[in-house]
Design a protein around this motif. Structure first.
Motif, PDB file in Angstrom:
ATOM      1  N   HIS A 142       0.833  -1.200   0.000  1.00 18.70           N
ATOM      2  CA  HIS A 142       0.000   0.000   0.000  1.00 18.70           C
ATOM      3  C   HIS A 142       0.872   1.257   0.000  1.00 18.70           C
ATOM      4  CE1 HIS A 142      -3.216  -2.775   0.792  1.00 18.70           C
ATOM      5  NE2 HIS A 142      -2.732  -3.098   1.985  1.00 18.70           N
ATOM      6  N   PRO A 143       0.306   2.407  -0.375  1.00 20.82           N
ATOM      7  CA  PRO A 143       1.081   3.654  -0.394  1.00 20.82           C
ATOM      8  C   PRO A 143       1.584   4.053   0.992  1.00 20.82           C
ATOM      9  CG  PRO A 143      -0.915   3.875  -1.708  1.00 20.82           C
ATOM     10  CD  PRO A 143      -1.036   2.577  -0.959  1.00 20.82           C
ATOM     11  N   LEU A 144       2.713   4.760   0.992  1.00 22.61           N
ATOM     12  CA  LEU A 144       3.314   5.276   2.220  1.00 22.61           C
ATOM     13  C   LEU A 144       2.817   6.691   2.493  1.00 22.61           C
ATOM     14  CD1 LEU A 144       6.785   4.057   1.148  1.00 22.61           C
ATOM     15  CD2 LEU A 144       5.940   3.530   3.428  1.00 22.61           C
ATOM     16  N   THR A 145       2.894   7.100   3.764  1.00 21.99           N
ATOM     17  CA  THR A 145       2.605   8.482   4.141  1.00 21.99           C
ATOM     18  C   THR A 145       3.740   8.992   5.021  1.00 21.99           C
ATOM     19  OG1 THR A 145       1.428   7.904   6.180  1.00 21.99           O
ATOM     20  CG2 THR A 145       0.128   7.966   4.128  1.00 21.99           C
ATOM     21  N   GLU A 146       3.773  10.296   5.233  1.00 23.05           N
ATOM     22  CA  GLU A 146       4.821  10.906   6.048  1.00 23.05           C
ATOM     23  C   GLU A 146       4.775  10.419   7.496  1.00 23.05           C
ATOM     24  OE1 GLU A 146       7.278  12.942   5.047  1.00 23.05           O
ATOM     25  OE2 GLU A 146       6.603  12.716   2.971  1.00 23.05           O
ATOM     26  N   ASP A 147       3.631   9.894   7.942  1.00 24.19           N
ATOM     27  CA  ASP A 147       3.513   9.416   9.322  1.00 24.19           C
ATOM     28  C   ASP A 147       4.512   8.300   9.631  1.00 24.19           C
ATOM     29  OD1 ASP A 147       1.420  11.167   9.545  1.00 24.19           O
ATOM     30  OD2 ASP A 147      -0.147   9.653   9.328  1.00 24.19           O
ATOM     31  N   TYR A 148       4.880   7.550   8.605  1.00 21.35           N
ATOM     32  CA  TYR A 148       5.803   6.432   8.811  1.00 21.35           C
ATOM     33  C   TYR A 148       7.151   6.920   9.341  1.00 21.35           C
ATOM     34  CZ  TYR A 148       2.829   3.217   6.039  1.00 21.35           C
ATOM     35  OH  TYR A 148       1.816   2.427   5.563  1.00 21.35           O
ATOM     36  N   ARG A 154      10.680   6.978  16.318  1.00 24.28           N
ATOM     37  CA  ARG A 154      10.317   6.749  17.722  1.00 24.28           C
ATOM     38  C   ARG A 154      10.617   5.323  18.153  1.00 24.28           C
ATOM     39  NH1 ARG A 154       5.598   9.637  16.233  1.00 24.28           N
ATOM     40  NH2 ARG A 154       4.491   7.652  16.018  1.00 24.28           N
ATOM     41  N   GLY A 155      10.460   4.375  17.249  1.00 24.16           N
ATOM     42  CA  GLY A 155      10.621   2.969  17.591  1.00 24.16           C
ATOM     43  C   GLY A 155       9.275   2.325  17.880  1.00 24.16           C
ATOM     44  N   PHE A 156       9.248   0.990  17.860  1.00 21.05           N
ATOM     45  CA  PHE A 156       8.022   0.231  18.074  1.00 21.05           C
ATOM     46  C   PHE A 156       8.229  -0.749  19.225  1.00 21.05           C
ATOM     47  CE2 PHE A 156       8.051   1.498  13.665  1.00 21.05           C
ATOM     48  CZ  PHE A 156       6.737   1.865  13.399  1.00 21.05           C
ATOM     49  N   TYR A 157       7.226  -0.893  20.049  1.00 21.40           N
ATOM     50  CA  TYR A 157       7.302  -1.863  21.136  1.00 21.40           C
ATOM     51  C   TYR A 157       6.911  -3.234  20.613  1.00 21.40           C
ATOM     52  CZ  TYR A 157       6.521  -4.288  25.524  1.00 21.40           C
ATOM     53  OH  TYR A 157       6.577  -5.200  26.555  1.00 21.40           O
ATOM     54  N   CYS A 183      19.948  -0.059  12.981  1.00 27.13           N
ATOM     55  CA  CYS A 183      21.224  -0.377  13.632  1.00 27.13           C
ATOM     56  C   CYS A 183      21.053  -1.564  14.575  1.00 27.13           C
ATOM     57  CB  CYS A 183      21.791   0.839  14.360  1.00 27.13           C
ATOM     58  SG  CYS A 183      20.705   1.550  15.587  1.00 27.13           S
ATOM     59  N   GLU A 184      20.049  -2.394  14.292  1.00 22.72           N
ATOM     60  CA  GLU A 184      19.836  -3.645  15.021  1.00 22.72           C
ATOM     61  C   GLU A 184      19.141  -4.606  14.067  1.00 22.72           C
ATOM     62  OE1 GLU A 184      17.134  -3.078  18.307  1.00 22.72           O
ATOM     63  OE2 GLU A 184      15.846  -1.771  17.134  1.00 22.72           O
ATOM     64  N   GLY A 185      18.839  -5.806  14.517  1.00 21.44           N
ATOM     65  CA  GLY A 185      18.226  -6.785  13.625  1.00 21.44           C
ATOM     66  C   GLY A 185      17.361  -7.774  14.374  1.00 21.44           C
ATOM     67  N   LYS A 186      16.209  -7.309  14.844  1.00 23.73           N
ATOM     68  CA  LYS A 186      15.276  -8.208  15.524  1.00 23.73           C
ATOM     69  C   LYS A 186      14.572  -9.107  14.504  1.00 23.73           C
ATOM     70  CE  LYS A 186      16.288  -6.090  19.326  1.00 23.73           C
ATOM     71  NZ  LYS A 186      17.256  -6.708  20.250  1.00 23.73           N
ATOM     72  N   TYR A 187      13.926 -10.143  15.006  1.00 22.60           N
ATOM     73  CA  TYR A 187      13.264 -11.135  14.157  1.00 22.60           C
ATOM     74  C   TYR A 187      12.210 -10.462  13.275  1.00 22.60           C
ATOM     75  CZ  TYR A 187      10.469 -15.243  12.920  1.00 22.60           C
ATOM     76  OH  TYR A 187       9.769 -16.210  12.244  1.00 22.60           O
ATOM     77  N   HIS A 188      12.357 -10.597  11.945  1.00 23.51           N
ATOM     78  CA  HIS A 188      11.412 -10.019  10.976  1.00 23.51           C
ATOM     79  C   HIS A 188      11.114  -8.551  11.291  1.00 23.51           C
ATOM     80  CE1 HIS A 188      10.822 -13.712   8.890  1.00 23.51           C
ATOM     81  NE2 HIS A 188      10.143 -14.316   9.831  1.00 23.51           N
ATOM     82  N   GLN A 189      12.134  -7.806  11.715  1.00 20.97           N
ATOM     83  CA  GLN A 189      11.897  -6.471  12.258  1.00 20.97           C
ATOM     84  C   GLN A 189      11.215  -5.527  11.274  1.00 20.97           C
ATOM     85  OE1 GLN A 189      15.204  -4.717  14.300  1.00 20.97           O
ATOM     86  NE2 GLN A 189      14.341  -2.665  14.293  1.00 20.97           N
ATOM     87  N   ARG A 196       2.647  -2.641  11.590  1.00 22.02           N
ATOM     88  CA  ARG A 196       1.887  -1.757  12.479  1.00 22.02           C
ATOM     89  C   ARG A 196       0.982  -0.819  11.683  1.00 22.02           C
ATOM     90  NH1 ARG A 196       3.990  -1.805  17.746  1.00 22.02           N
ATOM     91  NH2 ARG A 196       4.775  -3.945  18.030  1.00 22.02           N
ATOM     92  N   PHE A 197       1.310  -0.618  10.420  1.00 22.51           N
ATOM     93  CA  PHE A 197       0.487   0.216   9.544  1.00 22.51           C
ATOM     94  C   PHE A 197      -0.407  -0.640   8.640  1.00 22.51           C
ATOM     95  CE2 PHE A 197       4.114   2.834  10.657  1.00 22.51           C
ATOM     96  CZ  PHE A 197       3.556   4.088  10.867  1.00 22.51           C
ATOM     97  N   GLN A 198      -0.461  -1.946   8.937  1.00 25.95           N
ATOM     98  CA  GLN A 198      -1.234  -2.873   8.103  1.00 25.95           C
ATOM     99  C   GLN A 198      -0.800  -2.781   6.642  1.00 25.95           C
ATOM    100  OE1 GLN A 198      -3.429  -4.997   9.741  1.00 25.95           O
ATOM    101  NE2 GLN A 198      -2.513  -3.970  11.516  1.00 25.95           N
ATOM    102  N   ASN A 199       0.516  -2.678   6.450  1.00 22.77           N
ATOM    103  CA  ASN A 199       1.072  -2.510   5.106  1.00 22.77           C
ATOM    104  C   ASN A 199       2.103  -3.614   4.860  1.00 22.77           C
ATOM    105  OD1 ASN A 199       1.753  -1.553   2.616  1.00 22.77           O
ATOM    106  ND2 ASN A 199       2.264   0.523   3.290  1.00 22.77           N
ATOM    107  N   PRO A 200       1.704  -4.706   4.222  1.00 25.84           N
ATOM    108  CA  PRO A 200       2.620  -5.838   4.024  1.00 25.84           C
ATOM    109  C   PRO A 200       3.813  -5.485   3.140  1.00 25.84           C
ATOM    110  CG  PRO A 200       0.329  -6.491   3.677  1.00 25.84           C
ATOM    111  CD  PRO A 200       0.346  -4.999   3.749  1.00 25.84           C
ATOM    112  N   VAL A 201       4.951  -6.058   3.479  1.00 32.00           N
ATOM    113  CA  VAL A 201       6.157  -5.914   2.666  1.00 32.00           C
ATOM    114  C   VAL A 201       6.078  -6.894   1.502  1.00 32.00           C
ATOM    115  CG1 VAL A 201       8.660  -6.243   2.623  1.00 32.00           C
ATOM    116  CG2 VAL A 201       7.581  -5.096   4.575  1.00 32.00           C
TER     117      VAL A 201
END
Length: 251
Positions: A142-148, A154-157, A183-189, A196-201
């Motif tokens: 899906h399209p991106l917005t500036e909110d991303y 900020r980061g995601f919990y 600068c890190e590499g969490k699982y499927h980060q 979180r934006f319901q936007n599949p890669v």
């Protein structure tokens, strides 16, 4: 198992299956060389790439190897796998011994993978706190917005791990295309962050580690050795995770 680092006498005793007294006699007779020099000291410290000879017989003669690979989609970042081709399968068999993967990629992610038999070099990039940046090109459904942009900074919990991701940089390159620097590499980060934006890669490609970019001349599945400058470039660019200098708009 023989340790790659330690005392020469311990290495010789275990490799040759002889007592330390016999090792002392070999050294006294000047029959052992380390890195081209006659070894006389029992306590001489050796490393994984020390060139150790007994007369003309090589007891340890491995050399450090540093490789860049353009991993294709569908190849697994593992040394062996029953179902899929691995990144090691793409390397000539004569070079595979001792190689490990420096920074794995998911099965469906393509791009820059490093391989080496030098654990100290790879650990310097992968150890916690190294903060070596890695850059990815992302195509989304899906399209991106500036909110991303602000959300990635900020980061995601992540509830599963109980952690908040370190700040990441996102540059919007097109309606459904972005570049992300982590600068890190969490699982499927990255997939989870866009989730979180319901936007599949749709597609994910790693383009850079540190200051080292994937050689554009390498087709998917191809590899080549790193130059001395490139070995250092992998470690460049490490910075505090709250350093938000903008990233360029074009790859």
């Amino acid at each position: 198992m023989i340790s790659p680092r330690g005392r020469l006498d311990s290495f010789l005793a275990k490799t040759l299956n002889i007592p330390k007294k016999a090792v002392r006699e070999l050294l006294k007779a000047e029959r052992v060389t380390v890195d081209g020099k006659v070894a006389l000291e029992m306590a001489l410290q050796i490393g994984p790439f020390s060139q150790i000879y007994l007369g003309d017989t090589a007891l340890r003669a491995d050399t450090p190897r540093y490789l860049m690979l353009n991993k294709p989609v569908g190849v697994v970042s593992a040394t062996k796998d029953k179902e899929h081709k691995t990144v090691l399968d793409l390397i000539p068999e004569a070079l595979r011994a001792g190689l490990h993967i420096v920074g794995r990629l998911d099965l469906n992610t393509s791009g820059l993978v490093l391989l080496s038999n030098d654990s100290r070099w790879s650990e310097s990039m992968m150890q916690p706190g190294a903060h070596v940046p890695k850059e990815y090109w992302v195509t989304l459904e899906h399209p991106l917005t500036e909110d991303y942009i602000a959300a990635f900074e900020r980061g995601f919990y992540f509830e599963t791990e109980g952690i908040t991701t370190l700040p990441a940089r996102l540059a919007i390159l097109g309606e459904r295309e972005a570049r992300v620097e982590l600068c890190e590499g969490k699982y499927h980060q990255i997939k989870r962050m866009f989730g979180r934006f319901q936007n599949p890669v749709v597609a994910l490609h790693r383009h850079r580690i540190g200051a080292l970019m994937l050689d554009p001349g390498l087709a998917p599945g191809q590899w080549r050795p790193l130059t001395d400058d490139e070995k250092l470039a992998c470690l460049k660019g490490a910075k505090p995770p709250n350093d938000f200098r903008p990233i360029a708009e074009n790859p």
